[in-house]
Design an enzyme around this catalytic site. Structure first.
Site, PDB file in Angstrom:
ATOM      1  N   LYS A 124       0.818  -1.210   0.000  1.00 49.20           N
ATOM      2  CA  LYS A 124       0.000   0.000   0.000  1.00 49.20           C
ATOM      3  C   LYS A 124       0.854   1.264   0.000  1.00 49.20           C
ATOM      4  O   LYS A 124       1.835   1.375   0.737  1.00 49.20           O
ATOM      5  CB  LYS A 124      -0.894  -0.025   1.244  1.00 49.20           C
ATOM      6  N   SER A 166      -8.450   0.404   8.690  1.00 45.37           N
ATOM      7  CA  SER A 166      -8.046   0.431   7.278  1.00 45.37           C
ATOM      8  C   SER A 166      -7.538  -0.879   6.718  1.00 45.37           C
ATOM      9  O   SER A 166      -7.329  -0.994   5.508  1.00 45.37           O
ATOM     10  CB  SER A 166      -6.989   1.514   7.066  1.00 45.37           C
ATOM     11  N   SER A 220      -8.639   2.301   4.393  1.00 48.33           N
ATOM     12  CA  SER A 220      -7.876   2.952   3.342  1.00 48.33           C
ATOM     13  C   SER A 220      -6.983   2.003   2.540  1.00 48.33           C
ATOM     14  O   SER A 220      -6.319   2.425   1.598  1.00 48.33           O
ATOM     15  CB  SER A 220      -7.018   4.061   3.957  1.00 48.33           C
TER      16      SER A 220
END
Length: 480
Positions: free
Chosen positions: A76, A176, A152
């Site tokens: 990520k 997230s 996220s």
């Protein structure tokens, strides 16, 4: 290989075993994973930097070794630098930033033998439960391209759910990892505070609410990787105690009869009927497996809690932008930021030092209350989310809105997950249920501080009782 389903089980440990035995070649595994990612990404919009060509060039020269030798993955793009890749943090103001080094968690991941094929999308600064940004656009859910993949860590979750890779790296400051795991029908666990390193850039994220880990198809992949990632790095401000047994070994041990506290809502946020039905079904499954379930209420005023949480987020965001301005030698263009970020800065960015300290004291006191609660039961069960995955665009905000609007918009969707970031306790989203429309609905389980082994033992039992690996999104719908 169209997806990972020809391997049984379709996970990273199985791939690594096939590579070690010679049944699969490391280079072919890498090239097929690169092809899978490039096939699905036009529909998902999950990639920031495609590192596939570099991975292909180095795979043949890499020395074998490690529990995940040759296994492809992605990382990520959010405060988790990968040397040579952009680290935009989902923001226009970071679009040209290139990471000069690996995060400690990436370095430890590489030591297991992984091959990093891409970095993945996140919302600006990770402050959203959907992966949508002005910089990269909307990341879609492989179960329905009109719906959010969650946030996220949505880019990473979408690629795992699409069976392009067996697991992916993300992080979690308020849900997230678990929110996108729930939206995408995969497994995601947030470890205890201090268990996985945050360095070398920072000692802690959001006053200790942030943490790093992976999301995966199988429970055992997450356990094996967390074994490899665990332990403080040099200069870390603290470290978490944890079970002496390896977490992977816990996956083969069935838990004793557990006392499970069932939480179905967090006032004033309502739980959607589909999610309520799903958690009641999960509770029945737990009872059928021999556990005792009883209804409980969480000791928190949710509105007061989230106000303190955003005091911390606002102060940290203001500080981060100040660092960017100092590095660049000029003020950040506030018009380049997203409305959500401007709202947080406007209402919480000027908090005093005493106000910030009070917010940290509040979440520490809250952690004490949650710790005592988990002395009265072994595990807390709730829906991961109070609503099924929402349509893309549902979380859009504008500058006329306020922080209470933001809290209502996002935390009516995910009221539960952030609580365990504040308390520091481990928690996981397990893909046990799907809506009538075919959208995943994850179930959230939390345990006492340092008790990841208990969660992995329970997760493996649930995975055996209600397998999800064979439930694959319709990949033909993802072909451009």
């Amino acid at each position: 290989m169209n997806d990972l389903s020809r391997l049984a089980p379709p996970d990273g440990l199985a791939l690594a075993a096939a590579i070690r035995s010679g049944r699969l070649a490391r280079r072919s595994v890498t090239s097929e994973a690169v092809a899978r990612i490039r096939r699905v990404n036009p529909a998902l919009n999950a990639i920031v930097d495609d590192l596939g060509d570099d991975a292909m060039a180095t795979t043949a020269a890499s020395a074998p070794g490690g529990v995940f030798d040759g296994v492809p993955t992605v990382v990520k793009d959010l405060f988790m630098p990968v040397a040579g890749a952009r680290m935009t943090n989902g923001s226009l103001i970071g679009r040209a930033t290139v990471a000069p080094f690996d995060a400690e968690v990436v370095r430890r991941g590489r030591a297991t033998g992984i091959s990093i094929l891409a970095t993945t999308t996140s919302p600006e600064f990770g402050t959203s439960y959907t992966t949508e940004s002005r910089l990269f656009g909307k990341t879609a859910n492989p179960w329905s391209l009109e719906h959010t993949a969650g946030g996220s860590s949505g880019g990473s979750a979408a690629l795992v759910a699409a069976r392009a890779i067996p697991f992916a790296f993300g992080n979690d400051g308020g849900g997230s990892l678990r929110v996108p795991a729930s939206c995408c029908g995969i497994f995601g666990l947030k470890p205890s505070r201090g268990r996985v390193p945050m360095g070398p850039m920072i000692g802690e994220g959001w006053a200790g609410m942030g943490c790093n880990n992976i999301m995966s198809i199988s429970v055992r992949d997450s356990a094996a990787m967390l074994d490899a990632l665990s332990g403080m790095d040099t200069g870390a401000p603290y470290a978490a105690p944890h079970d002496e047994d390896s977490l992977l070994s816990c996956c083969s041990k069935r838990p004793a009869r557990l006392r499970i506290g069932l939480v179905t809502r967090l006032d004033p946020f309502a739980t959607n009927s589909q999610c309520l039905q799903a958690v009641e079904d999960a509770a029945e499954l737990c009872e059928a497996l021999g556990h005792h379930v009883e209804t409980m209420t969480l000791p928190v005023d949710a509105i007061e809690y989230y106000d303190h949480v955003f005091t911390i987020i606002g102060a940290q965001t203001k500080n981060f932008i100040g660092v960017i301005e100092q590095m660049g030698g000029r003020p950040v263009d506030r018009d380049a930021l997203e409305a959500r970020t401007r709202i947080i800065l406007r209402e919480k960015g000027e908090v005093s030092g005493a106000g910030y300290a009070a917010a940290v004291d509040y979440i520490h006191a809250f952690g004490r209350r949650m710790g005592r609660l988990l002395e009265d039961c072994d595990v807390l069960l709730s829906p991961t989310l109070a609503k099924p995955p929402q349509l893309l665009g549902s979380f859009d905000m504008n500058d006329s809105e306020t922080l209470p609007d933001l809290i209502d918009r996002f935390h009516s969707f995910s009221p539960f997950t952030s609580l365990f970031n504040a308390s520091g306790q481990p928690a996981m989203s397990v893909p046990l249920c799907w809506s009538p429309e075919g959208l995943p609905i994850g179930m959230h389980f939390a345990a006492g501080f340092g008790r990841e082994g208990l969660l992995f033992s329970l997760a493996a039992q649930l995975e055996e009782a209600r397998p999800w690996a064979g439930r694959i999104p319709p990949l033909n719908a993802l072909t451009p």
